[in-house]
Motif scaffolding. Structure first.
Motif, short mmCIF file in Angstrom:
data_model
loop_
_atom_site.label_atom_id
_atom_site.label_comp_id
_atom_site.label_asym_id
_atom_site.label_seq_id
_atom_site.Cartn_x
_atom_site.Cartn_y
_atom_site.Cartn_z
N HIS A 107 1.18 -1.41 0.23
CA HIS A 107 0.10 -0.16 -0.09
C HIS A 107 1.03 1.10 0.12
CE1 HIS A 107 -3.98 -2.21 0.03
NE2 HIS A 107 -3.86 -2.85 1.49
N SER A 108 0.71 2.39 -0.73
CA SER A 108 1.07 3.80 -0.76
C SER A 108 0.21 4.34 -0.22
CB SER A 108 1.59 4.55 -2.19
OG SER A 108 1.78 5.27 -1.82
N TYR A 109 0.64 5.04 1.48
CA TYR A 109 -0.52 5.54 1.87
C TYR A 109 -1.07 6.87 1.59
CZ TYR A 109 -0.56 1.55 5.23
OH TYR A 109 -0.58 0.14 5.39
N GLU A 110 0.36 7.50 0.89
CA GLU A 110 0.04 9.18 0.62
C GLU A 110 -0.34 8.94 -0.60
OE1 GLU A 110 3.10 7.30 1.07
OE2 GLU A 110 3.96 8.58 3.03
N LEU A 111 -0.33 7.44 -1.57
CA LEU A 111 -1.21 8.11 -2.71
C LEU A 111 -2.49 7.63 -2.96
CD1 LEU A 111 -1.02 8.45 -5.91
CD2 LEU A 111 -0.48 5.72 -5.88
N GLU A 112 -2.39 7.22 -2.19
CA GLU A 112 -4.37 6.38 -1.56
C GLU A 112 -5.10 7.40 -1.08
OE1 GLU A 112 -4.06 2.79 1.27
OE2 GLU A 112 -2.71 1.88 -1.25
N ASP A 113 -4.45 8.47 -0.37
CA ASP A 113 -5.09 9.03 1.05
C ASP A 113 -5.41 10.53 0.44
OD1 ASP A 113 -5.57 10.70 3.35
OD2 ASP A 113 -4.21 11.68 2.66
N THR A 114 -4.06 10.85 -0.76
CA THR A 114 -4.55 12.11 -2.33
C THR A 114 -5.72 11.63 -2.99
OG1 THR A 114 -2.44 12.58 -1.98
CG2 THR A 114 -3.15 13.90 -3.37
N LEU A 115 -5.52 10.61 -3.34
CA LEU A 115 -6.83 10.21 -4.37
C LEU A 115 -8.25 10.46 -3.48
CD1 LEU A 115 -4.76 7.09 -6.06
CD2 LEU A 115 -5.64 9.48 -7.03
N ARG A 116 -8.30 9.14 -2.34
CA ARG A 116 -9.05 9.94 -1.52
C ARG A 116 -9.85 11.31 -1.25
NH1 ARG A 116 -7.43 6.97 1.98
NH2 ARG A 116 -7.71 5.10 1.18
N ARG A 117 -8.77 11.97 -1.09
CA ARG A 117 -9.13 13.32 -0.89
C ARG A 117 -10.00 14.40 -1.79
NH1 ARG A 117 -5.73 16.19 0.57
NH2 ARG A 117 -3.77 15.22 0.32
N ARG A 118 -9.29 13.65 -3.51
CA ARG A 118 -9.50 14.33 -4.15
C ARG A 118 -10.58 13.67 -5.07
NH1 ARG A 118 -3.62 15.76 -6.66
NH2 ARG A 118 -2.64 17.22 -5.42
N GLY A 119 -11.01 12.68 -4.57
CA GLY A 119 -12.74 11.69 -5.20
C GLY A 119 -12.20 10.81 -6.05
N LYS A 120 -11.20 11.08 -6.10
CA LYS A 120 -11.01 9.83 -7.44
C LYS A 120 -10.37 8.39 -7.37
CE LYS A 120 -7.20 13.23 -9.26
NZ LYS A 120 -7.83 13.27 -10.58
N ASP A 121 -12.16 7.86 -7.07
CA ASP A 121 -12.07 6.58 -6.29
C ASP A 121 -11.82 6.22 -7.72
OD1 ASP A 121 -13.35 8.00 -4.50
OD2 ASP A 121 -15.28 7.91 -5.46
N SER A 122 -11.91 5.71 -8.78
CA SER A 122 -11.74 4.95 -9.98
C SER A 122 -9.95 4.89 -9.68
CB SER A 122 -11.56 5.30 -11.03
OG SER A 122 -11.06 4.26 -12.13
#
Length: 304
Positions: free
Chosen positions: A71-86
């Protein structure tokens, strides 16, 4: 009752010299076909076949493979906050659960057989699969899933096989098939009488070549520990498998699908085109480009 095949071994210790300078700092297994690295295709194929334990036999400079399957926590958190669910789904879906991935080092480049032997302590005494990421297969049913279904019927050792041109036999392990057959139809399971590594075309017993998918019994580790260097001065997996013929059922599956040799530059480029064309999101654009380019180069032969 046959033991379930639940572990896959991925030999990924090679240097990738044929792709220099691209592979100077990046493992060849991380080269992308469209938008996924080769090694991810291999792992997803194993997952589709019901595999749930994954062993990577690595070498120096391969840490990026370990990072890719974490898991890349920083990347995943950024995508989550930006609503980039796909995008979040794309980077998260293939990561195996904790404790299901193991890494071990092949400290000397002594061949495929040696690489597989390095995984013995992690596989244990149960059947296992081996997948070579260089061999990328485009098929309706993933190749390893086809093999697992065949294994559930016949057990023993199973290799994936395809027909090659007579002049290409010196590049592969070649099968002597039961009945003296030179080839097999897609989906056909063929009994194996013998294997020979990279025979000269005039000495090849058939045109049935082994490609980088195997289901093996754990006794192959015993054979590998006794195997001397063979073709190319390396410990050949083919030699260890050949020594088991007659001791355990041995079959070759002529798999359904198209195999691309992504250890070769032309094969890698063809894989990108084939996988791109197979995609509904980008396939039409790739096809339009190819049509235009071929017409420009070769004229009306290719039309528009």
């Amino acid at each position: 009752m046959k033991q379930k095949v639940r572990t896959a071994v991925f030999p990924v210790g090679g240097l990738g010299t044929r792709f220099l300078p691209a592979t100077k700092a990046m493992p060849k297994e991380m080269l992308p076909v469209v938008d996924k690295p080769l090694i991810q295709y291999a792992l997803e194929e194993a997952q589709a076949a019901g595999i749930d334990h994954f062993v990577f036999v690595t070498g120096r400079g391969k840490a990026v493979i370990e990072d890719h399957f974490d898991h890349s926590y920083e990347l995943e958190d950024t995508l989550r906050r930006r609503g980039k669910d796909s995008a979040l789904q794309q980077v998260d879906a293939f990561v195996p659960p904790p404790g299901r991935v193991a890494y071990t080092r092949q400290m000397q480049p002594l061949g495929l057989g040696h690489a597989v032997a390095c995984a013995a302590h992690l596989v244990g005494r149960e059947p296992f699969a081996v997948l070579l990421a260089d061999d990328l297969i485009l098929s309706r049913t993933p190749c390893l899933k086809q093999m697992v279904e065949a294994y559930e019927e016949v057990g023993g050792n199973i290799v994936a096989a395809m027909e090659v041109a007579q002049e290409e036999t010196s590049r592969y392990g070649i099968i002597t098939a039961e009945g003296g057959r030179a080839a097999a139809a897609p989906g056909e399971l063929v009994g194996v009488k013998a294997l020979v590594e990279k025979p000269a075309p005039e000495e090849a017993p058939s045109r049935l070549a082994v490609i980088g998918r195997y289901i093996l019994q754990p006794e192959v580790f015993d054979r590998l520990s006794q195997t001397q260097a063979g073709a190319g001065g390396e410990i050949q997996l083919t030699d260890a498998m050949a020594a088991m013929i007659g001791e355990t059922p041995f079959h070759a599956l002529a798999f359904e699908g198209e195999r691309f040799d992504c250890g070769d530059k032309a094969g890698f480029l063809c894989a990108n085109l084939a996988f791109g064309l197979a995609r509904s999101d980008i396939g039409p654009s790739v096809a339009e480009f190819l049509g235009q380019r071929l017409h420009a180069l070769y004229g009306s032969k290719y039309g528009r």
